[in-house]
Motif scaffolding. Structure first.
Motif, PDB file in Angstrom:
ATOM      1  N   THR A 193       0.861  -1.172   0.000  1.00  0.00           N
ATOM      2  CA  THR A 193       0.000   0.000   0.000  1.00  0.00           C
ATOM      3  C   THR A 193       0.899   1.225   0.000  1.00  0.00           C
ATOM      4  OG1 THR A 193      -1.744  -1.134   1.213  1.00  0.00           O
ATOM      5  CG2 THR A 193      -1.785   1.246   1.260  1.00  0.00           C
ATOM      6  N   VAL A 194       0.573   2.192  -0.843  1.00  0.00           N
ATOM      7  CA  VAL A 194       1.351   3.429  -0.929  1.00  0.00           C
ATOM      8  C   VAL A 194       0.421   4.590  -0.633  1.00  0.00           C
ATOM      9  CG1 VAL A 194       2.788   4.905  -2.378  1.00  0.00           C
ATOM     10  CG2 VAL A 194       2.838   2.414  -2.691  1.00  0.00           C
ATOM     11  N   GLU A 195       0.816   5.420   0.325  1.00  0.00           N
ATOM     12  CA  GLU A 195       0.091   6.660   0.592  1.00  0.00           C
ATOM     13  C   GLU A 195       0.957   7.805   0.100  1.00  0.00           C
ATOM     14  OE1 GLU A 195      -0.927   9.534   4.268  1.00  0.00           O
ATOM     15  OE2 GLU A 195      -1.516   7.445   4.559  1.00  0.00           O
ATOM     16  N   VAL A 196       0.377   8.686  -0.705  1.00  0.00           N
ATOM     17  CA  VAL A 196       1.077   9.879  -1.181  1.00  0.00           C
ATOM     18  C   VAL A 196       0.361  11.100  -0.628  1.00  0.00           C
ATOM     19  CG1 VAL A 196       1.995   8.798  -3.250  1.00  0.00           C
ATOM     20  CG2 VAL A 196      -0.222   9.916  -3.357  1.00  0.00           C
ATOM     21  N   ARG A 197       1.137  12.144  -0.382  1.00  0.00           N
ATOM     22  CA  ARG A 197       0.579  13.374   0.187  1.00  0.00           C
ATOM     23  C   ARG A 197       1.295  14.555  -0.447  1.00  0.00           C
ATOM     24  NH1 ARG A 197      -2.181  14.709   4.961  1.00  0.00           N
ATOM     25  NH2 ARG A 197      -2.416  12.471   5.291  1.00  0.00           N
ATOM     26  N   VAL A 198       0.519  15.486  -1.001  1.00  0.00           N
ATOM     27  CA  VAL A 198       1.078  16.700  -1.595  1.00  0.00           C
ATOM     28  C   VAL A 198       0.583  17.874  -0.761  1.00  0.00           C
ATOM     29  CG1 VAL A 198       1.114  18.179  -3.628  1.00  0.00           C
ATOM     30  CG2 VAL A 198       1.237  15.692  -3.896  1.00  0.00           C
ATOM     31  N   ALA A 257      -3.673  10.477  -1.072  1.00  0.00           N
ATOM     32  CA  ALA A 257      -4.350   9.347  -1.705  1.00  0.00           C
ATOM     33  C   ALA A 257      -3.637   8.070  -1.267  1.00  0.00           C
ATOM     34  CB  ALA A 257      -4.304   9.474  -3.225  1.00  0.00           C
ATOM     35  N   GLU A 258      -4.404   7.009  -1.131  1.00  0.00           N
ATOM     36  CA  GLU A 258      -3.874   5.702  -0.782  1.00  0.00           C
ATOM     37  C   GLU A 258      -4.148   4.754  -1.944  1.00  0.00           C
ATOM     38  OE1 GLU A 258      -4.670   2.238   2.485  1.00  0.00           O
ATOM     39  OE2 GLU A 258      -4.881   4.314   3.132  1.00  0.00           O
ATOM     40  N   LEU A 259      -3.097   4.062  -2.390  1.00  0.00           N
ATOM     41  CA  LEU A 259      -3.201   3.135  -3.519  1.00  0.00           C
ATOM     42  C   LEU A 259      -2.654   1.773  -3.117  1.00  0.00           C
ATOM     43  CD1 LEU A 259      -2.034   6.114  -4.680  1.00  0.00           C
ATOM     44  CD2 LEU A 259      -2.612   4.975  -6.789  1.00  0.00           C
TER      45      LEU A 259
END
Length: 136
Positions: free
Chosen positions: A81-86, A133-135
């Motif tokens: 699981t990858v969480e990205v934050r901008v 977002a979490e992918l």
């Protein structure tokens, strides 16, 4: 693909400029190419490019005229699981998907994010906002 890391976190600061999305894409590709499957990496890169592009077009910069991009990879028994934050300086309106016609040139970014992510959202504080977002 076996993953030797249970959890790993990275962040980078990119210019509040169109080139910021390109720099974020290259950094993600370099850091995650050996960590997550290629199809997941392609989705993560697409989401970050959309979020950084939106930050540049619709929000103010953080101090130093930058945008912060952070990501966290977690290894789960069912996969990565990858969480990205901008994080940017904030905008007058909370980011939300728009309904656009087939002839519109833009306006689909958050719809793309919503389609690729398990979940996504916006956190706001007195210093700015983060779209995450979490992918998987």
């Amino acid at each position: 693909m076996a993953m030797a890391v249970a959890e790993r976190v990275w962040s980078v600061v990119v210019p509040h400029h169109a080139l910021g999305a390109q720099q974020a894409r290259h950094c993600l590709a370099a850091e995650l190419a050996e960590v997550i499957p290629p199809l997941l990496l392609a989705d993560v890169i697409a989401v970050v490019a959309e979020l950084v592009g939106n930050a540049v077009r619709h929000a103010g910069p953080l101090p130093g005229d930058v945008v912060r991009v952070a990501w966290r990879v977690r290894a789960l028994p069912t996969g990565s699981t990858v969480e990205v934050r901008v994080t940017d300086g904030g905008a007058s309106q909370v980011p939300r998907p728009r309904v656009v016609g087939p002839d519109e040139l833009d306006g689909r970014g958050l719809t793309i994010v919503a389609a690729l992510a398990i979940r996504w959202g916006v956190d706001r504080d007195g210093l700015g906002q983060s779209v995450w977002a979490e992918l998987s």
